[in-house]
Motif scaffolding. Structure first.
Motif, PDB file in Angstrom:
ATOM      1  N   ALA A  30       0.375  -7.595   2.973  1.00  0.00           N
ATOM      2  CA  ALA A  30       0.496  -6.797   1.742  1.00  0.00           C
ATOM      3  C   ALA A  30       0.174  -5.320   1.948  1.00  0.00           C
ATOM      4  CB  ALA A  30      -0.423  -7.374   0.666  1.00  0.00           C
ATOM      5  N   VAL A  31      -0.546  -5.004   3.034  1.00  0.00           N
ATOM      6  CA  VAL A  31      -0.904  -3.604   3.336  1.00  0.00           C
ATOM      7  C   VAL A  31      -0.419  -3.307   4.750  1.00  0.00           C
ATOM      8  CG1 VAL A  31      -2.784  -1.933   3.489  1.00  0.00           C
ATOM      9  CG2 VAL A  31      -2.910  -3.783   1.806  1.00  0.00           C
ATOM     10  N   THR A  32       0.650  -2.507   4.833  1.00  0.00           N
ATOM     11  CA  THR A  32       1.364  -2.297   6.091  1.00  0.00           C
ATOM     12  C   THR A  32       0.993  -0.959   6.728  1.00  0.00           C
ATOM     13  OG1 THR A  32       3.254  -3.642   5.392  1.00  0.00           O
ATOM     14  CG2 THR A  32       3.675  -1.968   7.068  1.00  0.00           C
ATOM     15  N   PRO A  33       0.651  -0.943   8.033  1.00  0.00           N
ATOM     16  CA  PRO A  33       0.433   0.355   8.702  1.00  0.00           C
ATOM     17  C   PRO A  33       1.779   1.049   8.927  1.00  0.00           C
ATOM     18  CG  PRO A  33       0.211  -1.449  10.277  1.00  0.00           C
ATOM     19  CD  PRO A  33       0.446  -2.090   8.939  1.00  0.00           C
ATOM     20  N   VAL A  34       1.859   2.319   8.557  1.00  0.00           N
ATOM     21  CA  VAL A  34       3.086   3.097   8.729  1.00  0.00           C
ATOM     22  C   VAL A  34       2.746   4.424   9.406  1.00  0.00           C
ATOM     23  CG1 VAL A  34       4.286   2.090   6.735  1.00  0.00           C
ATOM     24  CG2 VAL A  34       2.882   4.134   6.413  1.00  0.00           C
ATOM     25  N   VAL A  35       3.778   5.092   9.915  1.00  0.00           N
ATOM     26  CA  VAL A  35       3.589   6.449  10.448  1.00  0.00           C
ATOM     27  C   VAL A  35       4.551   7.392   9.739  1.00  0.00           C
ATOM     28  CG1 VAL A  35       2.603   5.903  12.706  1.00  0.00           C
ATOM     29  CG2 VAL A  35       5.068   5.858  12.417  1.00  0.00           C
ATOM     30  N   LEU A  36       4.029   8.548   9.365  1.00  0.00           N
ATOM     31  CA  LEU A  36       4.810   9.601   8.719  1.00  0.00           C
ATOM     32  C   LEU A  36       5.304  10.585   9.784  1.00  0.00           C
ATOM     33  CD1 LEU A  36       2.348  10.234   5.749  1.00  0.00           C
ATOM     34  CD2 LEU A  36       4.381   8.798   5.762  1.00  0.00           C
ATOM     35  N   ASP A  37       6.120  11.556   9.372  1.00  0.00           N
ATOM     36  CA  ASP A  37       6.624  12.589  10.289  1.00  0.00           C
ATOM     37  C   ASP A  37       5.481  13.135  11.137  1.00  0.00           C
ATOM     38  OD1 ASP A  37       8.777  12.161   8.720  1.00  0.00           O
ATOM     39  OD2 ASP A  37       9.241  14.250   8.345  1.00  0.00           O
ATOM     40  N   GLY A  38       5.727  13.275  12.450  1.00  0.00           N
ATOM     41  CA  GLY A  38       4.696  13.808  13.332  1.00  0.00           C
ATOM     42  C   GLY A  38       3.676  12.770  13.747  1.00  0.00           C
ATOM     43  N   ASP A  39       4.027  11.481  13.613  1.00  0.00           N
ATOM     44  CA  ASP A  39       3.129  10.382  14.007  1.00  0.00           C
ATOM     45  C   ASP A  39       1.811  10.370  13.250  1.00  0.00           C
ATOM     46  OD1 ASP A  39       4.539   8.796  15.630  1.00  0.00           O
ATOM     47  OD2 ASP A  39       3.680   9.462  17.528  1.00  0.00           O
ATOM     48  N   ILE A  40       1.848  10.741  11.973  1.00  0.00           N
ATOM     49  CA  ILE A  40       0.650  10.733  11.136  1.00  0.00           C
ATOM     50  C   ILE A  40       0.488   9.336  10.531  1.00  0.00           C
ATOM     51  CG2 ILE A  40      -0.482  11.768   9.132  1.00  0.00           C
ATOM     52  CD1 ILE A  40      -0.149  13.695  11.501  1.00  0.00           C
ATOM     53  N   PRO A  41      -0.672   8.666  10.719  1.00  0.00           N
ATOM     54  CA  PRO A  41      -0.833   7.296  10.234  1.00  0.00           C
ATOM     55  C   PRO A  41      -1.148   7.227   8.734  1.00  0.00           C
ATOM     56  CG  PRO A  41      -2.845   8.016  11.322  1.00  0.00           C
ATOM     57  CD  PRO A  41      -1.860   9.143  11.461  1.00  0.00           C
ATOM     58  N   ALA A  42      -0.711   6.143   8.110  1.00  0.00           N
ATOM     59  CA  ALA A  42      -1.023   5.887   6.699  1.00  0.00           C
ATOM     60  C   ALA A  42      -0.861   4.387   6.468  1.00  0.00           C
ATOM     61  CB  ALA A  42      -0.099   6.680   5.776  1.00  0.00           C
ATOM     62  N   TRP A  43      -1.201   3.936   5.278  1.00  0.00           N
ATOM     63  CA  TRP A  43      -1.001   2.540   4.870  1.00  0.00           C
ATOM     64  C   TRP A  43      -0.004   2.506   3.709  1.00  0.00           C
ATOM     65  CZ3 TRP A  43      -3.361  -0.867   7.984  1.00  0.00           C
ATOM     66  CH2 TRP A  43      -4.544  -0.493   8.649  1.00  0.00           C
ATOM     67  N   LEU A  44       0.934   1.563   3.746  1.00  0.00           N
ATOM     68  CA  LEU A  44       1.857   1.366   2.633  1.00  0.00           C
ATOM     69  C   LEU A  44       1.454   0.079   1.910  1.00  0.00           C
ATOM     70  CD1 LEU A  44       4.420   2.235   1.066  1.00  0.00           C
ATOM     71  CD2 LEU A  44       5.753   0.850   2.664  1.00  0.00           C
ATOM     72  N   VAL A  45       1.049   0.206   0.639  1.00  0.00           N
ATOM     73  CA  VAL A  45       0.570  -0.932  -0.129  1.00  0.00           C
ATOM     74  C   VAL A  45       1.766  -1.602  -0.816  1.00  0.00           C
ATOM     75  CG1 VAL A  45      -1.055  -1.720  -1.894  1.00  0.00           C
ATOM     76  CG2 VAL A  45      -1.609   0.288  -0.505  1.00  0.00           C
ATOM     77  N   LEU A  46       2.146  -2.796  -0.316  1.00  0.00           N
ATOM     78  CA  LEU A  46       3.338  -3.504  -0.806  1.00  0.00           C
ATOM     79  C   LEU A  46       2.993  -4.666  -1.730  1.00  0.00           C
ATOM     80  CD1 LEU A  46       5.351  -3.747   2.538  1.00  0.00           C
ATOM     81  CD2 LEU A  46       5.882  -2.265   0.604  1.00  0.00           C
ATOM     82  N   GLY A  47       1.745  -5.110  -1.724  1.00  0.00           N
ATOM     83  CA  GLY A  47       1.352  -6.249  -2.540  1.00  0.00           C
ATOM     84  C   GLY A  47       1.117  -5.843  -3.985  1.00  0.00           C
ATOM     85  N   TYR A  48       1.605  -6.660  -4.914  1.00  0.00           N
ATOM     86  CA  TYR A  48       1.457  -6.356  -6.345  1.00  0.00           C
ATOM     87  C   TYR A  48      -0.026  -6.295  -6.724  1.00  0.00           C
ATOM     88  CZ  TYR A  48       2.536  -6.582 -11.366  1.00  0.00           C
ATOM     89  OH  TYR A  48       2.647  -6.313 -12.716  1.00  0.00           O
ATOM     90  N   ARG A  49      -0.788  -7.315  -6.315  1.00  0.00           N
ATOM     91  CA  ARG A  49      -2.212  -7.341  -6.672  1.00  0.00           C
ATOM     92  C   ARG A  49      -2.975  -6.215  -5.991  1.00  0.00           C
ATOM     93  NH1 ARG A  49      -0.537 -12.572  -6.248  1.00  0.00           N
ATOM     94  NH2 ARG A  49      -0.883 -13.913  -8.058  1.00  0.00           N
ATOM     95  N   GLU A  50      -2.632  -5.950  -4.732  1.00  0.00           N
ATOM     96  CA  GLU A  50      -3.317  -4.887  -3.990  1.00  0.00           C
ATOM     97  C   GLU A  50      -3.016  -3.513  -4.597  1.00  0.00           C
ATOM     98  OE1 GLU A  50      -3.232  -8.459  -1.543  1.00  0.00           O
ATOM     99  OE2 GLU A  50      -1.662  -7.410  -2.672  1.00  0.00           O
ATOM    100  N   LEU A  51      -1.758  -3.324  -5.036  1.00  0.00           N
ATOM    101  CA  LEU A  51      -1.407  -2.041  -5.659  1.00  0.00           C
ATOM    102  C   LEU A  51      -2.125  -1.883  -6.994  1.00  0.00           C
ATOM    103  CD1 LEU A  51       0.247   0.481  -5.190  1.00  0.00           C
ATOM    104  CD2 LEU A  51       2.171  -0.599  -6.340  1.00  0.00           C
ATOM    105  N   HIS A  52      -2.257  -2.983  -7.720  1.00  0.00           N
ATOM    106  CA  HIS A  52      -2.999  -2.971  -8.979  1.00  0.00           C
ATOM    107  C   HIS A  52      -4.451  -2.556  -8.723  1.00  0.00           C
ATOM    108  CE1 HIS A  52      -4.325  -4.395 -12.948  1.00  0.00           C
ATOM    109  NE2 HIS A  52      -3.045  -4.372 -13.282  1.00  0.00           N
TER     110      HIS A  52
END
Length: 407
Positions: A30-52
């Motif tokens: 439900a919480v996916t590690p992602v990288v933004l432009d320039g290899d900057i790390p972040a988390w993408l919250v995909l779970g409904y309950r987790e986003l809530h």
């Protein structure tokens, strides 16, 4: 072997985002590690309950971008700086009581908009735009119509003169497209907004800008500066324009390509609201939002989140979470529990949602009234989306219809 973080870029956000979010959820949870432009790390919250959970706890998951633990790696020309700003004086990055006061000021100014007047403005501009294309028998209903309508209505509600509308349309679309005209567009919008504020301070009227100024200078106001008010007005205009334009375009695409909605193209209005709601669940204009920052180390969806980590709000991913959408094929009907307007104290204010809905619905109904036999002019599978992981809208929607005279 642990799967690698997912780059938040690339053509699949354009071509098959639903499949991509399913893969992310399968590989990472439900919480996916992602990288933004320039290899900057972040988390993408995909779970409904987790986003809530993230959007409902503004202390643990703060809107204060100063907390970010990656600022020392961000160059001055980083392309996402307009989206993830630092030290911005707008409502987007204000927290706590100050944010609540600003949100109340915006909500009150929009709530005072007369709904009949709003619909009248939307119909007038929609008719004007249809008049320019109705005799041709074909058009790009996104570029020639949907992308021009919301900002015209919003500019009128703010108090801009009618003749300023087309220039604001161009400036805002340039700014949002983020190409060579972006900075010039932003500058035009900022200059126009500052001038309108100065005009309304000298001569108040019955419009959104005058009401915000009156509130800021009243006993219950908190002395917001002109810079803060101008920033909030620009945020409201950008947030109100592009997603609403995409809501119109995505809804018309659905109605023109899905048999379930075909009846509405021949005079039935009930399906317009159903198609619009379906889009907010399945094809929402705002797919992902930046973001929230963890104010301390914590756990979320089985992940260890460190203090200062950036969490991106995966609105579309959460809307299609199989844990809450057990039957993804069923029509969403009157279910409004989607995340398309956000959640928590930083969600889109209710009066702003209502304004967007009236503009979008009126825009769609005017098309169906004026061009009753409208149909796709290209195969549905050839339609393309803007290459963005953030906003999801069509690059164009070519249609044909029987030519009719202008009103």
């Amino acid at each position: 072997m642990t799967p690698a973080p997912v780059p938040l870029s690339g053509p699949r956000f354009q071509t098959e985002p639903a499949e991509l979010y399913r893969e992310m959820r399968r590989d990472h949870g439900a919480v996916t590690p992602v990288v933004l432009d320039g290899d900057i790390p972040a988390w993408l919250v995909l779970g409904y309950r987790e986003l809530h959970q993230v959007t409902g706890d503004p202390v643990l998951f703060s809107r204060d971008s100063e907390l970010w633990n990656q600022w020392d790696r961000i160059p001055d020309d980083w392309p996402l700086l307009p989206m993830i700003g630092r030290k911005q004086p707008s409502i987007l990055y204000t927290v706590g009581e100050r944010h609540r006061e600003r949100a109340a000021m915006i909500s009150d100014a929009l709530e005072a908009v007369d709904p009949f007047e709003l619909r009248s403005h939307a119909e007038r501009f929609a008719d004007e735009l249809i008049d320019a294309i109705c005799a041709k028998g074909e058009t790009d209903i996104v570029g020639d119509y949907a992308a021009l309508l919301p900002v015209r209505v919003l500019a009128t509600l703010y108090g801009f003169a009618e003749e300023q509308g087309p220039g604001l349309v161009t400036a805002l679309n340039d700014m949002i497209n983020g190409r060579e005209g972006a900075l010039a567009g932003q500058q035009h919008l900022a200059t126009s907004m500052a001038q309108l504020l100065a005009d309304r301070k000298a001569e108040p009227a019955d419009d959104v800008v005058s009401r915000m100024l009156a509130r800021a200078n009243s006993a219950e106001g908190s002395g917001f500066s002109d810079v803060e008010i101008a920033q909030d007005l620009m945020v409201m205009m950008a947030a109100g324009h592009q997603p609403t334009a995409d809501w119109i375009g995505n809804s018309l695409r659905l109605m023109l390509t899905d048999d379930r909605f075909a009846a509405s193209l021949f005079g039935g209005r009930h399906s317009v609201a159903e198609a619009m709601n379906e889009v907010l669940w399945e094809d929402t204009p705002t797919q992902n939002v930046a973001g929230r920052w963890a104010s301390r180390d914590t756990q979320l969806g089985g992940r260890r989140i460190r203090s200062g980590d950036l969490l991106l709000l995966g609105l579309q991913g959460a809307n299609s979470d199989p844990q809450v959408r057990t039957d993804g094929s069923a029509l969403t009907g009157g279910n409004n529990a989607h995340f398309s307007f956000g959640h928590g104290e930083h969600r889109c204010p209710f009066p702003a949602q209502e304004v967007a809905e009236v503009i979008a619905r009126t825009g769609i109904e005017v098309v169906l009234d004026r061009l009753p036999d409208i149909d796709l002019a290209v195969p549905a599978e050839s339609l393309t989306r803007r290459p963005s992981p953030w906003l999801r809208g069509l690059t164009e929607l070519p249609v044909r219809f029987t030519p009719v005279p202008a009103l």
